[in-house]
Design an enzyme around this catalytic site. Structure first.
Site, short mmCIF file in Angstrom:
data_model
loop_
_atom_site.label_atom_id
_atom_site.label_comp_id
_atom_site.label_asym_id
_atom_site.label_seq_id
_atom_site.Cartn_x
_atom_site.Cartn_y
_atom_site.Cartn_z
N GLY A 11 0.45 3.73 -6.16
CA GLY A 11 0.22 2.84 -7.34
C GLY A 11 -1.64 3.78 -7.59
O GLY A 11 -2.59 4.64 -6.87
N ARG A 72 6.85 7.39 -7.75
CA ARG A 72 7.38 7.04 -6.05
C ARG A 72 8.68 7.93 -5.98
O ARG A 72 9.26 7.62 -6.97
CB ARG A 72 8.03 5.74 -6.31
N ASP A 103 -0.91 4.76 2.43
CA ASP A 103 -0.08 5.33 3.53
C ASP A 103 1.23 5.80 3.41
O ASP A 103 1.29 6.93 4.11
CB ASP A 103 0.11 3.79 4.92
N THR A 125 -6.34 3.65 -3.12
CA THR A 125 -5.42 2.60 -3.50
C THR A 125 -6.60 1.20 -3.67
O THR A 125 -7.46 1.59 -2.78
CB THR A 125 -4.36 2.41 -2.76
N ASP A 127 -5.73 -1.44 -2.82
CA ASP A 127 -5.87 -2.76 -1.77
C ASP A 127 -6.78 -3.03 -0.64
O ASP A 127 -6.59 -3.79 0.04
CB ASP A 127 -4.48 -2.14 -1.26
N ASP A 129 -5.98 -1.52 2.21
CA ASP A 129 -5.19 -1.51 3.17
C ASP A 129 -4.93 -0.27 4.19
O ASP A 129 -3.81 -0.33 4.89
CB ASP A 129 -3.95 -1.98 2.81
N ARG A 171 -2.08 -6.23 -2.15
CA ARG A 171 -0.32 -6.25 -1.34
C ARG A 171 -0.36 -7.40 -0.18
O ARG A 171 0.00 -9.08 -0.66
CB ARG A 171 -0.05 -4.93 -0.86
O1 F6P Z 1 -0.65 -1.02 -3.97
C1 F6P Z 1 -1.48 -0.99 -5.11
C2 F6P Z 1 -0.90 -2.31 -6.27
O2 F6P Z 1 -1.31 -2.52 -7.41
C3 F6P Z 1 -1.05 -3.15 -5.17
O3 F6P Z 1 -1.27 -4.44 -4.65
C4 F6P Z 1 0.60 -4.44 -6.34
O4 F6P Z 1 0.48 -5.21 -5.31
C5 F6P Z 1 1.32 -3.49 -6.15
O5 F6P Z 1 0.89 -2.12 -6.67
C6 F6P Z 1 1.98 -3.40 -7.31
O6 F6P Z 1 2.89 -2.42 -7.45
P1 F6P Z 1 3.58 -1.62 -9.39
O7 F6P Z 1 2.76 -1.39 -9.84
O8 F6P Z 1 4.62 -0.87 -8.75
O9 F6P Z 1 4.09 -3.19 -10.41
#
Ligand code: F6P
Length: 320
Positions: A11, A72, A103, A125, A127, A129, A171
């Site tokens: 992301g 991805r 990660d 990121t 997050d 995390d 997340r």
């Molecule tokens: O990892 C970043 C993030 O924005 C998370 O906070 C969230 O859960 C996820 O990616 C959303 O993913 P996507 O952009 O694939 O909807």
């Protein structure tokens, strides 16, 4: 070493561009060329690679998103694709790689290093995390976006005596919720790392009303449940004229804060210096205000991100 490659993966997060710029500029100042790999590991395997010249880097420190795009590509877990990626890097004369992402991105960097191609990971990121660092690039900016939005919602909460339940990203981690919740004076912060008590939250909102505070704010991390589901549960415990709001991807956009820009610049420069020393397979980060580099394998396999639960206790004390 003559050329360094850079890619962003997973992301997007504010500050990724600042990291790209720092890697490229630091490489240039050491007499190396920097090459950008578009669309993460997918672009690596396809050879979607181009020189990052000064024009491409100009003005990007303040831009959100990533100029290298992200994609991805779970196939990169397979050896066949890793070897294809290394072949592409060699074709472009690239000797080492910096990967900016979460990660999943680190695993790719580790595998390339195991095949003899030095690669280093920068934590990018929102997050926060990732193990091996106290903070990730993008976290500070996303918290500030959330705070800005929640401040606005608080205006309406006050005018209309409502309770807003605001769902933030993260997340499985509650870091964004904790920081945004404390910064906006939330009555309750609900995170996956700590079991919540719906009756205690309802009691607190009722007590606030008795004391003359007739609006409320609950910040909930997406890893617990949706704001809408929490609202439905809360509504079973009283009438708070509640509204559910999901902030979603707005938290990943916009300009990076100064803190993220400086942090990303420090990490980008650090990555280049380590690669010049012939090092690879490292995850960069910050611990107690000091830049650190840890082995990716050990970091991912033996360490877990620790959300600072003292912040939850802090909020309970200032919002009892
Ligand atoms: O990892 C970043 C993030 O924005 C998370 O906070 C969230 O859960 C996820 O990616 C959303 O993913 P996507 O952009 O694939 O909807």
């Amino acid at each position: 070493m003559k050329r360094i490659g850079i890619l962003t993966s997973g992301g997007d997060a504010q500050g990724m561009n600042a990291a790209i710029r720092a890697v490229a500029r630091s490489a240039n100042s050491a007499g190396l060329e920097a090459y950008g790999i578009n669309y993460g590991y997918k672009g690596l395997v396809e050879g979607n690679i181009e020189l990052l010249d000064l024009d491409r880097l100009d003005g990007i420190i303040k831009r959100g998103g990533t100029i290298l795009y992200s994609a991805r590509f779970p196939e990169f877990a397979e050896k066949e694709y890793q070897i294809k990626g290394i072949d592409q890097l060699k074709k472009f004369g690239i000797d080492a790689l910096v990967v900016i992402g979460g990660d999943g991105s680190y695993h790719g960097a580790e595998r390339l290093t195991q095949h003899g191609f030095n690669s280093i990971g920068i934590p990018g990121t929102i997050d926060n995390d990732i193990p091996g660092t106290d903070f990730t690039v993008g976290f500070d900016s996303s918290v500030n976006v959330a705070v800005d939005s929640i401040d606005k919602l608080n205006d309406t909460a006050t005018s209309h005596q409502r309770t807003f339940i605001v769902e933030v990203m993260g997340r499985g981690a509650g870091d964004i919720a904790l920081w945004a919740g404390i910064a906006t004076g939330a009555d309750a912060i609900v995170i996956p790392e700590h079991k919540y008590d719906i009756q205690a939250i309802a009691d607190k909102l009722n007590k606030n009303r008795e004391n003359g505070k007739d609006h409320g704010l609950i910040v909930i991390a997406e890893g617990v449940m949706s704001a809408q589901n929490f609202k439905e549960e809360l509504d079973q415990h009283g009438d708070f004229d509640s509204r559910a709001v999901t902030l979603a991807h707005v938290q990943r956009g916009g300009q990076p804060t100064a803190k993220d820009r400086v942090f990303a610049t420090q990490l980008g420069d650090y990555a280049v210096r380590l690669l010049l020393e012939g090092k690879g397979g490292l995850a960069l980060g910050v611990h107690n205000n000091k830049l650190i580099a840890t082995e990716i394998i050990d970091t991912l396999e033996n360490h877990k991100h620790q959300t600072d639960l003292s912040l939850l206790e802090l909020n309970d004390r200032v919002r009892f």
